[in-house]
Write an enzyme that holds these catalytic residues in place. Structure first.
Site, short mmCIF file in Angstrom:
data_model
loop_
_atom_site.label_atom_id
_atom_site.label_comp_id
_atom_site.label_asym_id
_atom_site.label_seq_id
_atom_site.Cartn_x
_atom_site.Cartn_y
_atom_site.Cartn_z
N ALA A 89 0.84 -1.21 0.00
CA ALA A 89 0.00 0.00 0.00
C ALA A 89 0.87 1.25 0.00
CB ALA A 89 -0.92 0.00 1.22
N THR A 135 11.17 0.92 -3.56
CA THR A 135 11.53 1.32 -4.92
C THR A 135 13.02 1.64 -5.02
OG1 THR A 135 11.27 3.15 -6.47
CG2 THR A 135 10.75 3.65 -4.21
N ASP A 136 13.56 1.53 -6.24
CA ASP A 136 14.95 1.93 -6.45
C ASP A 136 15.10 3.46 -6.42
OD1 ASP A 136 13.69 2.52 -8.87
OD2 ASP A 136 15.12 1.45 -10.14
N GLU A 137 13.96 4.17 -6.46
CA GLU A 137 14.05 5.65 -6.49
C GLU A 137 14.63 6.22 -5.20
OE1 GLU A 137 10.78 7.75 -8.24
OE2 GLU A 137 10.13 5.98 -9.35
N TYR A 160 7.81 11.60 -3.28
CA TYR A 160 7.49 10.16 -3.30
C TYR A 160 8.67 9.34 -2.79
CZ TYR A 160 7.19 5.42 -5.24
OH TYR A 160 7.23 4.05 -5.38
N LYS A 164 9.11 7.02 0.61
CA LYS A 164 9.44 5.58 0.58
C LYS A 164 10.74 5.34 1.36
CE LYS A 164 7.56 2.67 -1.29
NZ LYS A 164 6.41 1.82 -0.86
N TYR A 217 8.45 13.49 -21.31
CA TYR A 217 9.10 14.58 -20.56
C TYR A 217 10.48 14.95 -21.10
CZ TYR A 217 5.83 14.44 -16.57
OH TYR A 217 4.75 14.53 -15.76
#
Ligand SMILES: NC(=O)c1ccc[n+]([C@@H]2O[C@H](COP(=O)([O-])OP(=O)(O)OC[C@H]3O[C@@H](n4cnc5c(N)ncnc54)[C@H](O)[C@@H]3O)[C@@H](O)[C@H]2O)c1
Length: 334
Positions: A89, A135-137, A160, A164, A217
């Protein structure tokens, strides 16, 4: 409906989202002795239509609710005697986090904390697994070379990825402080059936078939690694069962492409499947103003999970993309 007090019932959160709704049918099939309670508040990103195949499965129950709701989460742990958690979630769309970050902080940080805290109290030292999906971000942006590994520094650049990253640190702290059996997996961009229309690949497909501009983008050169969602599901299943407490595992698809190449590839698939009367879908591709703080490149070295858990991504990018396009064409009845 899940039997109350079954001795192996896991709580999956966010199961009506893109990855969760691919994961739950796979997990139920692979783990006939484990029951699943899916807790999802059904934001705009949740779609129970993507879980129709398991709606009546004897080992599956859906609960509509918020991971931030302390009383509800406490009740679910007690009512279903929860013996594991897989936390999908989240608010997951970077663009939305730039425009309105507040809900990202609430769900991704406070929600993860609420799950951890209820798990800690209910499990009371038992060796049950809490698997956090990330996430890899969180690792920020790479230059032209190199890969993220489990040792890379956290350098999140968007609200974001910062939310995370914060949740990953909370998960880590529950291992180091309380000895809880936690694992975190950080994966690259997923693609495949059931993804919300807002994301890059569905946007390209939808725009192409609607005959409108396909927006890309900046200069289109930003690079992501793409992981087919079914491969992500096999990775999560392995890590949930075999991952070591306190460890992080990176999952990647070994498919690095820039956004212009992704759009071009999708147009080529569409040109073959539903040819336009004149010209190619590629002519609809248009560069638009860049996203704020747009990370240049993400790429993953997945050798740890490959060596330790014998996992690898199986889907080739071209076949995965074709399956994805087919799923959306079917959705749009084309
Ligand atoms: N999609 C990707 O490419 C990708 C890549 C890396 C990591 N991840 C991570 O994987 C997880 C799943 O991603 P996804 O793409 O399936 O996301 P998604 O946005 O498609 O789905 C998220 C789900 O969580 C639910 N949800 C949101 N807030 C909630 C709350 N407060 N309480 C209960 N449910 C709530 C939504 O209703 C939705 O069903 C996320 O944690 C995301 O950060 C995704």
């Amino acid at each position: 409906m899940v039997d109350h007090q079954s001795n192996n019932t896991i709580l999956i959160t966010g199961g009506a989202g893109f990855i969760g709704s691919n994961f739950i049918p796979y997990f139920l099939d692979k783990n006939p002795n484990i029951k699943v309670v899916n807790l999802d508040v059904l934001t705009y990103a949740g779609d129970l239509g993507n879980l129709k195949e398991v709606e009546k499965h004897p080992n599956y129950t859906f609960i509509k609710g918020d991971i931030c709701d302390n009383l509800l989460v406490k009740h679910l742990f007690e009512e279903y005697n929860i013996t594991g958690v897989i936390n999908f979630a989240a608010e997951s769309h970077v663009d939305n986090s730039i425009n309105s970050p507040r809900q990202f902080i609430k769900t991704n940080i406070e929600g993860t904390f609420n799950l951890l805290e209820n798990a800690r109290i209910f499990w009371n030292g038992k060796n049950n697994k809490f698997h956090h999906i990330s996430t890899d971000e969180v690792y920020g942006s790479l230059g032209e070379n190199g890969f993220f590994t489990e040792e890379s520094n956290y350098q999140p650049n968007s609200p974001y990825s910062a939310s995370k990253a914060s949740s990953d640190f909370l998960v880590r702290s529950y291992y180091h402080t309380y000895g809880m059996t936690v694992v975190t997996s950080n994966c690259s961009n997923n693609y495949g059936p059931k993804q919300h229309d807002e994301k890059l690949i569905p946007t390209i497909i939808r725009s192409a078939i609607n005959g409108i501009k396909i927006p890309i983008y900046g200069n289109g050169k930003n690079i992501r690694d793409w992981l087919f969602v079914n491969d992500h599901c096999t990775g999560i299943n392995s890590i949930y069962h075999k991952g070591k407490a306190g460890e992080t595992y990176l999952l990647g698809g070994n498919n690095e492409y820039d956004n212009l190449t992704i759009a071009t590839k999708i147009c080529e698939v569409l040109d073959l499947k539903i040819p336009k009367k004149m010209g190619s879908y590629k002519n609809q591709i248009e560069l638009v103003e860049d996203r704020l703080g747009h990370d240049f490149r993400y790429a993953i070295d997945a050798s740890k999970v490959s060596k330790e858990l014998s996992w690898k991504a199986n889907e080739s990018f071209d076949s995965g993309l074709e399956k994805t396009v087919d799923w959306y064409l079917n959705k749009y009845q084309l």
